[in-house]
Design a protein around this motif. Sequence first.
Motif, PDB file in Angstrom:
ATOM      1  N   PRO A  82     110.975 -91.295  12.244  1.00  0.00           N
ATOM      2  CA  PRO A  82     112.137 -90.415  12.453  1.00  0.00           C
ATOM      3  C   PRO A  82     113.377 -90.883  11.699  1.00  0.00           C
ATOM      4  O   PRO A  82     114.364 -90.165  11.666  1.00  0.00           O
ATOM      5  CB  PRO A  82     112.384 -90.488  13.974  1.00  0.00           C
ATOM      6  N   GLU A  83     113.333 -92.053  11.070  1.00  0.00           N
ATOM      7  CA  GLU A  83     114.483 -92.480  10.260  1.00  0.00           C
ATOM      8  C   GLU A  83     114.789 -91.445   9.181  1.00  0.00           C
ATOM      9  O   GLU A  83     115.924 -91.273   8.778  1.00  0.00           O
ATOM     10  CB  GLU A  83     114.246 -93.861   9.628  1.00  0.00           C
ATOM     11  N   ARG A  84     113.740 -90.725   8.748  1.00  0.00           N
ATOM     12  CA  ARG A  84     113.955 -89.694   7.725  1.00  0.00           C
ATOM     13  C   ARG A  84     114.783 -88.551   8.286  1.00  0.00           C
ATOM     14  O   ARG A  84     115.712 -88.076   7.656  1.00  0.00           O
ATOM     15  CB  ARG A  84     112.613 -89.113   7.262  1.00  0.00           C
ATOM     16  N   THR A 122     107.221 -98.378   5.864  1.00  0.00           N
ATOM     17  CA  THR A 122     107.335 -98.436   4.410  1.00  0.00           C
ATOM     18  C   THR A 122     107.704 -97.062   3.885  1.00  0.00           C
ATOM     19  O   THR A 122     106.953 -96.106   4.102  1.00  0.00           O
ATOM     20  CB  THR A 122     105.983 -98.870   3.773  1.00  0.00           C
ATOM     21  N   ASP A 123     108.828 -96.957   3.218  1.00  0.00           N
ATOM     22  CA  ASP A 123     109.281 -95.685   2.637  1.00  0.00           C
ATOM     23  C   ASP A 123     109.189 -94.532   3.629  1.00  0.00           C
ATOM     24  O   ASP A 123     108.664 -93.466   3.296  1.00  0.00           O
ATOM     25  CB  ASP A 123     108.446 -95.330   1.391  1.00  0.00           C
ATOM     26  N   GLY A 124     109.633 -94.754   4.839  1.00  0.00           N
ATOM     27  CA  GLY A 124     109.639 -93.660   5.820  1.00  0.00           C
ATOM     28  C   GLY A 124     108.304 -93.406   6.484  1.00  0.00           C
ATOM     29  O   GLY A 124     108.149 -92.462   7.249  1.00  0.00           O
ATOM     30  N   VAL A 132     100.036 -88.592  20.508  1.00  0.00           N
ATOM     31  CA  VAL A 132     101.253 -88.283  19.764  1.00  0.00           C
ATOM     32  C   VAL A 132     102.109 -89.551  19.743  1.00  0.00           C
ATOM     33  O   VAL A 132     102.021 -90.383  20.649  1.00  0.00           O
ATOM     34  CB  VAL A 132     102.052 -87.107  20.387  1.00  0.00           C
ATOM     35  N   ALA A 133     102.920 -89.673  18.697  1.00  0.00           N
ATOM     36  CA  ALA A 133     103.785 -90.854  18.569  1.00  0.00           C
ATOM     37  C   ALA A 133     105.174 -90.505  19.067  1.00  0.00           C
ATOM     38  O   ALA A 133     105.747 -89.493  18.672  1.00  0.00           O
ATOM     39  CB  ALA A 133     103.846 -91.296  17.112  1.00  0.00           C
ATOM     40  N   VAL A 134     105.701 -91.336  19.962  1.00  0.00           N
ATOM     41  CA  VAL A 134     107.054 -91.118  20.473  1.00  0.00           C
ATOM     42  C   VAL A 134     107.857 -92.408  20.325  1.00  0.00           C
ATOM     43  O   VAL A 134     107.296 -93.509  20.321  1.00  0.00           O
ATOM     44  CB  VAL A 134     107.038 -90.646  21.954  1.00  0.00           C
ATOM     45  N   PHE A 135     109.165 -92.236  20.209  1.00  0.00           N
ATOM     46  CA  PHE A 135     110.038 -93.358  19.862  1.00  0.00           C
ATOM     47  C   PHE A 135     111.128 -93.510  20.920  1.00  0.00           C
ATOM     48  O   PHE A 135     112.061 -92.711  20.951  1.00  0.00           O
ATOM     49  CB  PHE A 135     110.663 -93.095  18.485  1.00  0.00           C
TER      50      PHE A 135
END
Length: 395
Positions: free
Chosen positions: A49-51, A65-67, A319-322
Amino acid sequence: MQIGIVGKPNVGKSTFFSAATMAGAEIAPYPFTTIKANKGMGYVRRVCPERFFGVKCNPRNAACTDGTRYIPVELLDVAGLVPGAWQGKGLGNAFLDELRQADALIHVVDASGGTDADGNQVAPGSRDPMEDVRFLEREISMWIKSILDRNFQKTAKRIHLEGLKVEAVIQERLSGLGVQAGDVSAALRSTGVGQDPTEWTDEQLYSISDAIRRISKPMLIAANKADMAPEENLRRLAELSGYAVIPCAAEYELALRKASRGGLVDYLPGSRSFTLKEGTQLSERQSKALEKIRSYIKDRGTGVQQAIEEAAFKLLDLVAVFPVEDEHRLTNHQGDVLPDALLVRRGSGPREMAYRIHTEIGNKYITAVNAKTKKPIGHDYELQDGDVVKIVSKA
Ligand SMILES: Nc1nc2c(ncn2[C@@H]2O[C@H](COP(=O)(O)OP(=O)(O)OP(=O)(O)O)[C@@H](O)[C@H]2O)c(=O)[nH]1
Ligand SMILES: [Mg+2]
């Protein structure tokens, strides 16, 4: 969440595991190299999610790595299973017991047909890998049946006389295998057996066990040694096995990860190419080996990363959650940006996510906030892949 790596001996399970985890499991060209199971962390990739936020993350539990975020998932490499394993042949029952906690299975098959039923090397092409698929299904189903079978007639009579719910009794018996009540109901429905277990035949018990296996231990096939497998074998596996089949060259993946770790190449797991690091001096042997790998992976990659991701996202529907503690700065209390990533079952809500972070946070859960929209999340909200969530709990 745990993914078991299973199959007969000498097919490349530990090679697959070592490539995925870089844990250095023992590998050798003969059966029963592995006796004690190896446990380690593999990784699945997700868009970080940094993108979305236009920030740079400081991940704690994996790399980014690169998003592309790498998220850990537990892998288990067990000893090889031989025909009759469920009855204890080749210590098979003990090895099968290690799969109790596995939520999904990656069945590593020697697609080159170069190992016999017991894992001894034979001329490539002489063993039909479809036989390995059927054999493993049967071993696992028979193992489940053997657990169901213990005193089954007595239990069946009790269910009959005391009017107990048959699903509940079966589920309780198989609870150590991670079998859920819903799995048993679905299995009974799919086999179409009657409600009175005293009338079930031995074949019906097998069908029920087989259905429970399919539902509670979903599986895919890593068609390994694809680098030397006849195309015909890969085609037949895809057509006849009834599973997702992913051609794999675990040995190539392991070589690339070692070369990458050793600073010889730049290689991102799962990609179809690599580049030599500037100034790398290769021996002629290394150079030849890498060129062979290069020409193989350009069409389909090594398959290792793909198999793990397919198990996580298709078989297990994760699912991936942050989680974050500050939904504006996207940090934990130490100020790390987007520090953690968790894998949860699709359908999970914010409270389940809170429990995954910590039991106490789950117990004290009040509400949650979606950091992308800054809006509160209801109790019945289904977490979506890529959600960034702040959990609010009692102090
Ligand atoms: N050609 C080829 N050989 C492979 C590949 N993966 C593994 N092997 C070889 O297969 C042999 C067995 O590998 P292991 O990883 O020890 O197999 P295993 O299934 O863990 O074996 P057990 O622990 O004995 O059950 C070794 O000689 C490996 O180098 C591959 O992708 N291609
Ligand atoms: Mg092994």
